[in-house]
Structures are given as structure tokens and as C-alpha cells.
Design a protein around this motif. Sequence first.
Motif, PDB file in Angstrom:
ATOM      1  N   SER A   1       0.910  -1.398  -0.095  1.00  0.00           N
ATOM      2  CA  SER A   1       0.049   0.127  -0.084  1.00  0.00           C
ATOM      3  C   SER A   1       0.700   1.154   0.037  1.00  0.00           C
ATOM      4  O   SER A   1       0.479   2.379  -0.455  1.00  0.00           O
ATOM      5  CB  SER A   1      -0.912   0.010   1.128  1.00  0.00           C
ATOM      6  N   ALA A   2       2.127   1.222   0.541  1.00  0.00           N
ATOM      7  CA  ALA A   2       2.721   2.416   0.717  1.00  0.00           C
ATOM      8  C   ALA A   2       4.396   2.236   0.480  1.00  0.00           C
ATOM      9  O   ALA A   2       4.989   3.241   0.441  1.00  0.00           O
ATOM     10  CB  ALA A   2       2.571   3.157   2.064  1.00  0.00           C
TER      11      ALA A   2
ATOM     12  N   GLY B   1      -2.297  11.871  14.872  1.00  0.00           N
ATOM     13  CA  GLY B   1      -1.580  11.777  13.436  1.00  0.00           C
ATOM     14  C   GLY B   1      -2.330  10.936  12.401  1.00  0.00           C
ATOM     15  O   GLY B   1      -1.912  11.188  11.172  1.00  0.00           O
ATOM     16  N   SER B   2      -3.171  10.337  12.937  1.00  0.00           N
ATOM     17  CA  SER B   2      -3.987   9.418  11.846  1.00  0.00           C
ATOM     18  C   SER B   2      -4.924  10.206  11.211  1.00  0.00           C
ATOM     19  O   SER B   2      -5.727  11.103  11.902  1.00  0.00           O
ATOM     20  CB  SER B   2      -4.630   8.058  12.832  1.00  0.00           C
ATOM     21  N   PHE B   3      -5.235  10.018   9.818  1.00  0.00           N
ATOM     22  CA  PHE B   3      -6.283  10.863   9.242  1.00  0.00           C
ATOM     23  C   PHE B   3      -6.024  12.228   8.992  1.00  0.00           C
ATOM     24  O   PHE B   3      -7.112  12.971   9.327  1.00  0.00           O
ATOM     25  CB  PHE B   3      -7.611  10.408   9.598  1.00  0.00           C
ATOM     26  N   SER B   4      -4.786  12.785   9.426  1.00  0.00           N
ATOM     27  CA  SER B   4      -4.915  14.124   9.501  1.00  0.00           C
ATOM     28  C   SER B   4      -5.490  14.678  10.972  1.00  0.00           C
ATOM     29  O   SER B   4      -5.820  15.920  10.923  1.00  0.00           O
ATOM     30  CB  SER B   4      -5.004  15.085   8.361  1.00  0.00           C
TER      31      SER B   4
ATOM     32  N   ASP C   1      -4.153  -1.265  12.433  1.00  0.00           N
ATOM     33  CA  ASP C   1      -3.821  -0.247  11.230  1.00  0.00           C
ATOM     34  C   ASP C   1      -2.765   0.749  11.525  1.00  0.00           C
ATOM     35  O   ASP C   1      -2.808   2.015  11.595  1.00  0.00           O
ATOM     36  CB  ASP C   1      -5.162   0.344  11.019  1.00  0.00           C
ATOM     37  N   ALA C   2      -1.560   0.167  11.268  1.00  0.00           N
ATOM     38  CA  ALA C   2      -0.448   1.029  11.432  1.00  0.00           C
ATOM     39  C   ALA C   2       0.783   0.353  10.947  1.00  0.00           C
ATOM     40  O   ALA C   2       0.813  -0.974  10.541  1.00  0.00           O
ATOM     41  CB  ALA C   2      -0.234   0.771  13.104  1.00  0.00           C
ATOM     42  N   CYS C   3       1.930   0.899  10.841  1.00  0.00           N
ATOM     43  CA  CYS C   3       3.211   0.497  10.175  1.00  0.00           C
ATOM     44  C   CYS C   3       3.698  -0.569  11.276  1.00  0.00           C
ATOM     45  O   CYS C   3       3.993  -0.268  12.346  1.00  0.00           O
ATOM     46  CB  CYS C   3       4.004   1.650  10.158  1.00  0.00           C
TER      47      CYS C   3
ATOM     48  N   LEU D   1      -0.323   2.378   4.155  1.00  0.00           N
ATOM     49  CA  LEU D   1      -0.903   3.731   3.667  1.00  0.00           C
ATOM     50  C   LEU D   1      -1.846   4.093   4.525  1.00  0.00           C
ATOM     51  O   LEU D   1      -2.799   3.195   5.069  1.00  0.00           O
ATOM     52  CB  LEU D   1      -1.479   3.554   2.378  1.00  0.00           C
ATOM     53  N   GLN D   2      -1.940   5.458   5.096  1.00  0.00           N
ATOM     54  CA  GLN D   2      -2.839   5.643   5.955  1.00  0.00           C
ATOM     55  C   GLN D   2      -4.308   5.785   5.224  1.00  0.00           C
ATOM     56  O   GLN D   2      -5.449   5.520   5.841  1.00  0.00           O
ATOM     57  CB  GLN D   2      -2.766   7.407   6.395  1.00  0.00           C
ATOM     58  N   ASP D   3      -4.422   6.161   3.916  1.00  0.00           N
ATOM     59  CA  ASP D   3      -5.920   6.071   3.242  1.00  0.00           C
ATOM     60  C   ASP D   3      -5.924   4.927   2.918  1.00  0.00           C
ATOM     61  O   ASP D   3      -6.502   4.648   1.406  1.00  0.00           O
ATOM     62  CB  ASP D   3      -5.742   7.143   2.221  1.00  0.00           C
TER      63      ASP D   3
END
Length: 720
Positions: free
Chosen positions: A104-105, A207-210, A367-369, A402-404
Motif C-alpha cells: 500500500s505504501a 496523526g492518523s487521518f490528519s 492499522d499501523a506500520c 498507507l494511511q488512506d
Amino acid sequence: MVRKLIFLTAFSLLLTYGVEAAGKGFAIVVDQSTYTACKAEIDAYSTLLEREGFSPSLLSGEWKQPDELRQQLHHLYLHHQLEGAILIGQIPVPMIRDAQHLTSAFKMDQERFPKRDSSVPSDRFYDDFDLRFDDLGSDEEEPLLHYYSLRGDSPQYIQSDIYSGRLKPTRQGEEGYQQIRSYFRKLLLEREQQNPLDVVVAYTGEGSFSNSLTAWRNQGMMMREQIPAAFRNKSSAKFLFFNMYPYMKELVTEQLRRMDLDLMLFHEHGTPDRQYLTALPHTKESEEQMEAGRRLFRQALRRAGDVQQQEKLKQTWMELYRIDTLWFAGADDPKQRVADSLLDLQTGIVLDDVPLISPNARMVIFDACYNGDFREERYIAGEYIFADGKTLATFANSVNVLQDKSSTDLLGLLGLGFRIGEWAREINILESHIIGDPTFRFAGDVADQVDLRTTDTAYWLALYNKADHPDLKGLALHKLSDLGYPGMAEFLTKAYNESPYYSVRLQAFLLLQLYGGDHFAQLLEKSINDPYEFIRRKSVYAMGAIGSDHFIPYLVKIYLDNYLDERVHFNVTFTFDRMDFDAMEAEMKRQLDQNISYPDKEKVWEEFQHIFASRKRIAAMANDVTNREKPLKSRISAARMLRNNNYHKQVGDYLQVLTDTSEDASLRVALAEALGWFNNSYRREEIVAALREVAAQPQASQQLSNEINKSIARLEHFMQ
């Protein structure tokens, strides 16, 4: 039901019982030492699976490389109806290279960074048998790690044939064996319960989703569609936000310890050894604000290392911020270092916290790196399942993510009784993994009425039409797409336009991107205003990925009117340099002049100009691709930059470099790979034609041909 025991060595496959069972197959893969130490517990797990209708196969051996195990799993898939597998103990870890488009990223430079860091630990190697790889050998220092390169003649997308889960201990020797024994004991006890999925907690970290409240609010509306049983009272569904308290760690810990908690969902930043819940708390008092600043300075000085570098930083800060040395006091004081460290621990969950918490959430989604980075000896997702609580499975990522990315796709299937592996097989990516038992499921009888094996499109069409649950409809859409149902683009468009469900519209939206023609581009004109924030967010991104100037008025309107949708607004700024600069700037000025709702239009215009100038500077860096006066290193770096920045207007210039046989071979390879990321571009057919032209050149190297084949396969997958 006949039980099969399969004992493996590196060179042989011996069937203790040669009778093929009629039930669905499941492989229990375990290294020989772990099986010897944990035999009673593993055999009890196998017996449990038999009672649930599986025909389990025990694969116990010592594998020098993943290929051997993969072949054995493939044999079981072809001849014994293998549905899934669990990898217990010290099972080889495939480290995938040259496949960053399947993540994803993750886009770490494979040339500049060490092989271990720039590869993706992934069990898609074991569960997607169509993928093809070149063997690059094992890691000399860590022989469990084995490197593979994705081949050019491989499919360039993931469609797993089976599901899999990892059970890799976070301790060595007897301590590790005890972890596995204890895990299976608690698993067997919990599997005796008929526990429905009806208690859910979701946490959104800083920091998630701005930090968007709109995005945070919408996830609850989505999950109410998916898991309605969890919305029966104030405690059965909770949605926590990072700034509800200065430090959220204690509150999150309390939730994790709840005896009734079924599912915990973390949206956060992470590393293998940490979950980042909050940063420094927001303060109102001036002294608190100054102390927060002093703490940041102290942290930066400690990271700087030598005294000379520390002094240089101090001088820079004093000149820049007009402060004195009192702001740096205590950086080397042991007591102050301990105090700062304790405050830092309040901002997140670290490895040693997890055994103390003893989490009870039966399933945890990170839902994290990097929280699921099982190449490491210890990793967050592993600590959760081996703690003394009731956690049986986690779903986590082995690298950054990816966050999105939609982390709740088809999540409602779990509440209907589908196994975790059955759910994950539909939505997994290269980096996502089940840590723990993939056959675990919550109570529910709907799943038993769905035939996941059928390839009859009429069956899935009927399920879509008659299903009441939106994620059953979403599952049917996935199956119809996988099976090549005729007129799928039209069907998905109709599904989006007619469905009242967030989750159905999202799946229709995501799947429609795979189809050529104008269906998806036309849908964006409507989806840009969808009630679901995530669809709006992805619509903005998709407009930039297509790159047509037709979308400029839509993007400008979103930028001016939707500034409270922080993540949507943020994504719009990344489209400013994907289209014609002059047209974008002119449209922004036109709409701003006509918009009577802005009291300070000059300020809005200045902010736009600042962002626009920044995007122009980034776009200018990509011009190095075509500039022969620039060093080769800079040109290759610029080519790789195109993976995140699809500059559609300049495609013709890039293709000239690609087709020019006098250009450096390594630059052409990098450019061929980068152009494969233009999979939604309105110029993708032009790109494919040029790639084919280069592939036909007799002097094209094997490396270049391999990269071209990958990019063609990726682009044509989006033109079906």
C-alpha cells in the motif's frame, strides 16, 4: 473423518495415512523442534479442527528455504482441498523484493538501503500459488530470512488461493515453546465458547487521518452497518480519539483488559516495538507549553550524540528562536532523563507493556506500520497473542502501510461467523498478516450458508440480490469481479448508484478502478460528494491518479468548500501538480472570486499560492528524468519519484527517454518500473504501447524486459 498426519523432511513427503479425506484441508506447519516440545497442544488443536469439519494435515520438518514448503502446500491445495495453513515456530520468512507495487505504501530504495530493510516479509509467498519468484538466497546472519524477487512473468496482483496465519514466538528456546503451549491452551478454552462479535472498541491515535474528526466520526457510521450487534448500548461500541485526555494510555489499557471485548481496532502510527497513541499533550498554560518545548529540545540533543553536534544545535536554536541556554538544561541529567523517559512511555504502548496489560480483545487489528513485523525477534502483534489475556489473533502489517487504506473492508463478515482467514483472504495485501490462528471465528451461522468455493457467477449474483447484510453484498461483488462476470463495470456502477450502504458503495468504488473505459472517471463526479468521508477522500486521490484536466473545477471546489474535511482537503493539495498548472491556478482564482462565503479571500489565495508553489517545486524535481546534464543518480531518483507523483502531462517526455537506446540502462529500468504506477492515468494506453515497443527491441536487457513485463501486466490489469 480420517485424520491425515504428514511428516516432512527437506527432501521427502511421507503420508502416514494415504486416505484422502473428504473435508476441507488445513495445514498445521511446524518446525520439528517446536512440534516435539509442544506436541500435546498442537495435536489437541488438530483434533479441534477435525470436530469443526476440517481434514487437518500436520507438516513437521526442517525447511532450509521457503520453496520446499510452498511446493508441499501447493500439493495439498491441488489434491487435498487445502483451505488454509498456520505456520508455527521457526518457519522460513520470505523476504519479497521488486514487488513494492503490491504494497500500500512501501517504497524504500532497494539500491540505497540494506536488503533486509528494503524487502517485505510476506506470507503471500505461501498462500498465493500463482505468484512467481526468482530465488535470491538466504540471509547469512539470519538464515530464517530468505530473499525472493517477483518475476516479470508473474501475475502483478495478489489473489490468494489459501489463507494463512503465523504463530512465531517472541522468546527463544524453552520460553518460546512455553508461549506456544500457553497460546493453544487458551485458544482451546476460548473456542469452546459461542461468543458473538458484539463488543468493539476503535482507537484513533495522533496523526492518523490528519487528526480529522470527520474521518473519525464516519468510521462509527460505517461499522454500525457492518457490526450492528455491537451498537446495543453505550459500552458495546466505543470510538476513542487521541485528544480526549492528555495521555490516553491508561484508558486504552482499561479497554484492552475488558473481559467482554471482542474486537479492538487501532488506527495509529507504529514500529515493531511500539504503538504511538498520543504525542505531547496540547496545553493551555504558558508554563506547560514552555516545559513541553524544553522536553523536545532535550530529546533532540540526546539523539544528536556527540558534544560538538549538540553545541551546534544549541547555537542554531538560540539564533532561530531567540532563546537562552536554560531551555536546554537537564539534557544530560540522569534524573531528568528518567523523568522524560517515563513521560514518553505514557504516549504509547511498548513491547514490555503488553504482558502487563494482558489484553482480552479476542481479535486486534493494527492499522499501523510495522506492528506485525515478524522478521524481528519481538514484535507488537506477537506480544499481544502470547500475553496471558484472551487475545487469539491479530491482523497487522510487516512494513509501513498507507494511511488512506480502508482497514474495515468487509469487516462485517467476522460478525456473520466467517473465519478470520476467510475474511483476510479477500482483502489482504503484501504486508498484511494474521498473527495467530486463522481459523478462529466468532459465533454466527450465516457463514455456514455461503459456499466460498463455488465459481458459479449465478450463485454470487443471487447472493448479491438477496443478501440483507451489506458486507455479504460486498463479498459477492468481489467474487463476481474475480470470476470475470460480464458487464462488471456497469454492474458496479449500478451498485454504487443504488446502494444506501456506505460499505457497499465503497467496495463498488474500489473494484470499479480495475476496469477500463469511462465508468470510473464518470463515477468520481458523484463520489466526490459521497456522504462517506473515506469515499470522498479516495475520490480526490483518484482524480489526481487519472490526471485529466476535466477534474480541475471539482478539485478546486472541494479545496475551497471542504476545508473542515482535513484529510480530503489534504489530499486535494497533492493533485495540484498532476494537471495543467495554469488551468488549475486560473480556476482557483475564478471560483474564489465568485465565492461570497470567504471573509478573507486574500488569505485563502495566499495559502493556495504557498501550497501551489511547493507542489511546483516538487514537480520540477521530476524534470531531472529528461535532463541529460544532470548526474545519472539524480535522474534515476527523479524516475523513482514518479511512483508517488504521476505527472501525466510529461508522459510523452518520459516515453522518449524510455525508448531511447542511447540512454543509460539503469535509468530506463527505473523509468519502466515507475510508469507501471500510472495504472489509472488517462494516458495508460499510450504508456502500454511504448512499453511494448521497447520490449520488442532486440537489444533490451533481461532486467529491462522483466520490468517492462511487470508494468504492462499491472497497467493491463486496470484496463480489463
